[in-house]
Design a protein around this motif. Structure first.
Motif, PDB file in Angstrom:
ATOM      1  N   ARG A  11       0.852  -1.183   0.000  1.00 31.87           N
ATOM      2  CA  ARG A  11       0.000   0.000   0.000  1.00 31.87           C
ATOM      3  C   ARG A  11       0.887   1.232   0.000  1.00 31.87           C
ATOM      4  NH1 ARG A  11      -4.537  -2.286  -1.607  1.00 31.87           N
ATOM      5  NH2 ARG A  11      -5.260  -3.895  -0.193  1.00 31.87           N
ATOM      6  N   ASP A  33       4.450   5.576   9.796  1.00 33.31           N
ATOM      7  CA  ASP A  33       3.276   6.087   9.078  1.00 33.31           C
ATOM      8  C   ASP A  33       3.339   7.609   8.976  1.00 33.31           C
ATOM      9  OD1 ASP A  33       2.089   3.679   8.532  1.00 33.31           O
ATOM     10  OD2 ASP A  33       0.881   3.626  10.354  1.00 33.31           O
ATOM     11  N   MET A  50      -4.878   6.653  15.329  1.00 36.52           N
ATOM     12  CA  MET A  50      -5.399   5.930  14.170  1.00 36.52           C
ATOM     13  C   MET A  50      -5.063   6.754  12.917  1.00 36.52           C
ATOM     14  SD  MET A  50      -6.820   3.339  15.666  1.00 36.52           S
ATOM     15  CE  MET A  50      -7.797   2.585  14.377  1.00 36.52           C
ATOM     16  N   ASN A  56      -5.455   7.139   8.470  1.00 34.06           N
ATOM     17  CA  ASN A  56      -6.120   6.744   7.228  1.00 34.06           C
ATOM     18  C   ASN A  56      -5.111   6.075   6.302  1.00 34.06           C
ATOM     19  OD1 ASN A  56      -8.540   7.929   8.061  1.00 34.06           O
ATOM     20  ND2 ASN A  56      -7.977   9.913   7.159  1.00 34.06           N
ATOM     21  N   GLN A  57      -5.524   4.998   5.673  1.00 31.62           N
ATOM     22  CA  GLN A  57      -4.650   4.314   4.719  1.00 31.62           C
ATOM     23  C   GLN A  57      -5.254   4.451   3.324  1.00 31.62           C
ATOM     24  OE1 GLN A  57      -3.750   0.259   5.676  1.00 31.62           O
ATOM     25  NE2 GLN A  57      -2.038   0.173   4.251  1.00 31.62           N
ATOM     26  N   GLU A 106      -8.745   3.669   1.652  1.00 29.88           N
ATOM     27  CA  GLU A 106      -8.957   2.227   1.775  1.00 29.88           C
ATOM     28  C   GLU A 106      -9.508   1.841   3.144  1.00 29.88           C
ATOM     29  OE1 GLU A 106      -6.617  -1.986   1.047  1.00 29.88           O
ATOM     30  OE2 GLU A 106      -5.489  -0.201   1.568  1.00 29.88           O
ATOM     31  N   GLN A 107      -8.827   2.249   4.244  1.00 31.82           N
ATOM     32  CA  GLN A 107      -9.287   1.860   5.579  1.00 31.82           C
ATOM     33  C   GLN A 107      -8.622   2.732   6.639  1.00 31.82           C
ATOM     34  OE1 GLN A 107      -7.980  -2.131   6.449  1.00 31.82           O
ATOM     35  NE2 GLN A 107      -5.817  -1.616   6.285  1.00 31.82           N
ATOM     36  N   ILE A 108      -9.142   2.614   7.877  1.00 26.24           N
ATOM     37  CA  ILE A 108      -8.515   3.242   9.040  1.00 26.24           C
ATOM     38  C   ILE A 108      -7.821   2.144   9.821  1.00 26.24           C
ATOM     39  CG2 ILE A 108      -8.917   4.553  11.156  1.00 26.24           C
ATOM     40  CD1 ILE A 108     -11.452   5.673   9.842  1.00 26.24           C
ATOM     41  N   LYS A 109      -6.560   2.397  10.194  1.00 31.35           N
ATOM     42  CA  LYS A 109      -5.811   1.364  10.908  1.00 31.35           C
ATOM     43  C   LYS A 109      -5.025   1.993  12.050  1.00 31.35           C
ATOM     44  CE  LYS A 109      -1.442   1.405   8.353  1.00 31.35           C
ATOM     45  NZ  LYS A 109      -0.568   1.531   9.512  1.00 31.35           N
ATOM     46  N   ASP A 110      -4.516   1.134  12.922  1.00 34.13           N
ATOM     47  CA  ASP A 110      -3.694   1.603  14.034  1.00 34.13           C
ATOM     48  C   ASP A 110      -2.406   2.233  13.512  1.00 34.13           C
ATOM     49  OD1 ASP A 110      -5.559   0.596  15.764  1.00 34.13           O
ATOM     50  OD2 ASP A 110      -4.511  -1.316  16.068  1.00 34.13           O
ATOM     51  N   TYR A 111      -1.976   3.271  14.176  1.00 34.07           N
ATOM     52  CA  TYR A 111      -0.721   3.934  13.808  1.00 34.07           C
ATOM     53  C   TYR A 111       0.458   3.045  14.193  1.00 34.07           C
ATOM     54  CZ  TYR A 111       3.248   7.115  13.985  1.00 34.07           C
ATOM     55  OH  TYR A 111       4.478   7.699  13.801  1.00 34.07           O
ATOM     56  N   LYS A 133     -11.056   5.826  19.819  1.00 31.26           N
ATOM     57  CA  LYS A 133     -10.291   4.638  20.226  1.00 31.26           C
ATOM     58  C   LYS A 133      -9.320   4.933  21.364  1.00 31.26           C
ATOM     59  CE  LYS A 133     -11.249   1.264  17.149  1.00 31.26           C
ATOM     60  NZ  LYS A 133     -11.444  -0.170  17.451  1.00 31.26           N
TER      61      LYS A 133
END
Length: 443
Positions: A193, A211, A228, A230-231, A202-207, A224
Motif C-alpha cells: 500500500r 506512518d 489511528m 487513514n490508509q 482504503e481503511q482506518i488502521k492503528d498507527y 479509540k
C-alpha cells in the motif's frame, strides 16, 4: 531422374579417388603400387555400391518435422525444434540444412548430428529476429549418410511455412513481477500500500512507527483513545497512453534493433503493467499522420488490440508533426491522462522547435518525454584521446552528450517529466517512472 534427384556423392569419395590417382602416379616410380591402386579402385567401387544400396533401398527411411511457434518475439531468442525419426536399421549421420527466412541473411546455416537405428531425436536452435513482419521458411533438408559417408540421400520436408514476428511479448513475463497488486497474491508476492493524499481511501488502521503523521484521523483517534491513521491505495482507472514517434529519427539502429522497435517493445510491456494496476491502457503512433490509435480502456481484449496495433507500426521516414499530434490529443483525449511519449532529440535546437507543442500537451495531461542516450558517443568519450583528431572527436561527443542533459533540464523547467535512457534500459526505466508517478499521486 526422380530416383537420382536426391542422390549426392560425399567428399570422402572424391578424397579416396584423389588418393588412388596419386597411387597410380607413384606406381610409375614404384611398380608394386600399380596393383595396389587397381585393388583400391575395386574396393572403392564395391563400397560405393554397398553404401548406395544401404541408403536407397526402401522408402521414407528418414522422417523429419519442423515445429515452429505461433509467432516470433521481436528482439528475443525464439526456439525452433526439429523432430527427426530414423527408420533405418543402422546408425546414420545427418547434415541438416534448414532454409530459414531471408531476413536473417544467414547463407551457411547447417546442423550436424547422428541418430541411432530406429530412434527419434529432437534438435533445437534459436532465431533472433530484429524486425517485425512475416518470416517465411523454405524447405527442411536432411542429408543422411551411413558410417561409410560415401553416398548421401536428401530428404525434403515442410516446404513453406510463415511465422509472424510481433513486438517482444516475451518481455511481458519478465517484467510482470515488478507489478504488485491484488492479483499478485496468488504468486506469493506481498501486497504493498502506498500512502498519499490524492489516492483512494482504503481503511482506518492503528498507527505504527513510520506512518505519515499527516494521515492521522483525529476523530477515530479520540474514539479509540489511541492514534489511528487513514490508509490509502493507488487510484484506479486512470488513462495511460503510449505515444510512439515513428518518424525517421526513430530508425536509428542499436544492437540490431531500431529505436522504434525498442519503443514498441517497451510500450507493450508498460501497457500490460498499466492494465495489471487496474488503469486504462491506450496507444497511438504519429509522424506525418496519427495512426494505430487504441483508445485507453481496461478490458480483457485490450492487450490483444494493443499487440495487433504495435505489430503494424512502421516508420514512414518523414519528419514528425508534433503540431498534428497536439491537435489530435486535444480533440480525442479529453480526460487528464499520463502520456508516455517515445521520441528522440539529438540537439537542444531540435527540442526547441517542438517545445511549444509539448508545453501545450503538458497543460492538460501529465507528459513524460522518453528519449535516448547515444551510447556510441559514450564509448567515444570514455576512450583516451591520443591524436588531435581523436581529441576533436571527443570534444564534439561531449558537446552532444551535454546537450542531452540540457534537454532534460529544459523540459523540467516547464513541468514536463522526462526519461533519458539507453535502449536496453528503456523498458525498466519507463516502468519505474510509471510506478513513481503512481506512488506520488501525480496523476
Amino acid at each position: 531422374m526422380k530416383f537420382f534427384k536426391p542422390f549426392y556423392i560425399q567428399p570422402r569419395f572424391f578424397y579416396a579417388g584423389i588418393g588412388i590417382v596419386a597411387l597410380f602416379a607413384l606406381s610409375y616410380f614404384i611398380p608394386v603400387l600399380f596393383n595396389v591402386a587397381q585393388l583400391s579402385i575395386l574396393v572403392l567401387i564395391l563400397l560405393f555400391i554397398l553404401d548406395f544400396l544401404i541408403i536407397f533401398i526402401g522408402k521414407n527411411k528418414i522422417e523429419a518435422t519442423r515445429i515452429l511457434p505461433d509467432k516470433f518475439s521481436n528482439g528475443d531468442k525464439n526456439l525452433i525444434e526439429l523432430h527427426i525419426n530414423n527408420n533405418y536399421p543402422i546408425t546414420f549421420h545427418l547434415e541438416i540444412i534448414d532454409e530459414i527466412p531471408e531476413q536473417f541473411q544467414v547463407r551457411d546455416f547447417k546442423l550436424k548430428d547422428t541418430i541411432a537405428s530406429r530412434k527419434s531425436k529432437s534438435i533445437t536452435y534459436h532465431l533472433k529476429p530484429t524486425e517485425r513482419g512475416e518470416y517465411n521458411f523454405g524447405s527442411l533438408n536432411v542429408y543422411a549418410s551411413s558410417i561409410l559417408k560415401i553416398v548421401a540421400k536428401r530428404f525434403t520436408f515442410d516446404d513453406g511455412a510463415m511465422v509472424p514476428t510481433y513486438p517482444s511479448f516475451k518481455q511481458l513475463k519478465k517484467f510482470e513481477l515488478l507489478n504488485i497488486n491484488q492479483n499478485s497474491l496468488e504468486y506469493g508476492l506481498k501486497k504493498v500500500r502506498r500512502l498519499g493524499h490524492s489516492m483512494e481511501f482504503e481503511q482506518i488502521k492503528d498507527y505504527v512507527s513510520g506512518d505519515d503523521l499527516r494521515t492521522i484521523n483525529w476523530k477515530a483517534t479520540a474514539k479509540k483513545n489511541q492514534l489511528m491513521v487513514n490508509q490509502f491505495q493507488d487510484e484506479k482507472s486512470q488513462p495511460v497512453y503510449s505515444v510512439i514517434d515513428k518518424g525517421r529519427i526513430m530508425k536509428m539502429p542499436f544492437n540490431g534493433l531500431s529505436l522504434l522497435d525498442y519503443a514498441i517493445n517497451s510500450a507493450l510491456v508498460i501497457s500490460n503493467i498499466v492494465l495489471k494496476k487496474h488503469d486504462k491502457a491506450g496507444m497511438l503512433s504519429f509522424s506525418k499522420r496519427i495512426e494505430n490509435v487504441v483508445i485507453a480502456q481496461r478490458r480483457s481484449s485490450q492487450m490483444q488490440l494493443i499487440l495487433e496495433s504495435l505489430y503494424n507500426v512502421k516508420t514512414d521516414f518523414f519528419e514528425s508533426d508534433f503540431g498534428r499530434l497536439y491537435g489530435n490529443i486535444k480533440r480525442h483525449i479529453t480526460h487528464r491522462s499520463l502520456i508516455l511519449m517515445y521520441t528522440n532529440f539529438e540537439t537542444l535546437d531540435g527540442l526547441e522547435r517542438q517545445l511549444p507543442y509539448l508545453k501545450a500537451i503538458a497543460k492538460s495531461h501529465l507528459l513524460v518525454v522518453i528519449f535516448f542516450k547515444n551510447t556510441e558517443l559514450n564509448e567515444l568519450i570514455k576512450n583516451k584521446a591520443e591524436t588531435v583528431q581523436q581529441v576533436y572527436d571527443k570534444v564534439i561527443a561531449e558537446k552532444f552528450a551535454f546537450e542531452k542533459r540540457l534537454i532534460v533540464n529544459e523540459l523540467k523547467k516547464y513541468g514536463i517529466y522526462s526519461i533519458l535512457t539507453t535502449p536496453e534500459n528503456l523498458t525498466i526505466d519507463t516502468i519505474n517512472k510509471y510506478l513513481e508517478i503512481k506512488a506520488r499521486g501525480l496523476l
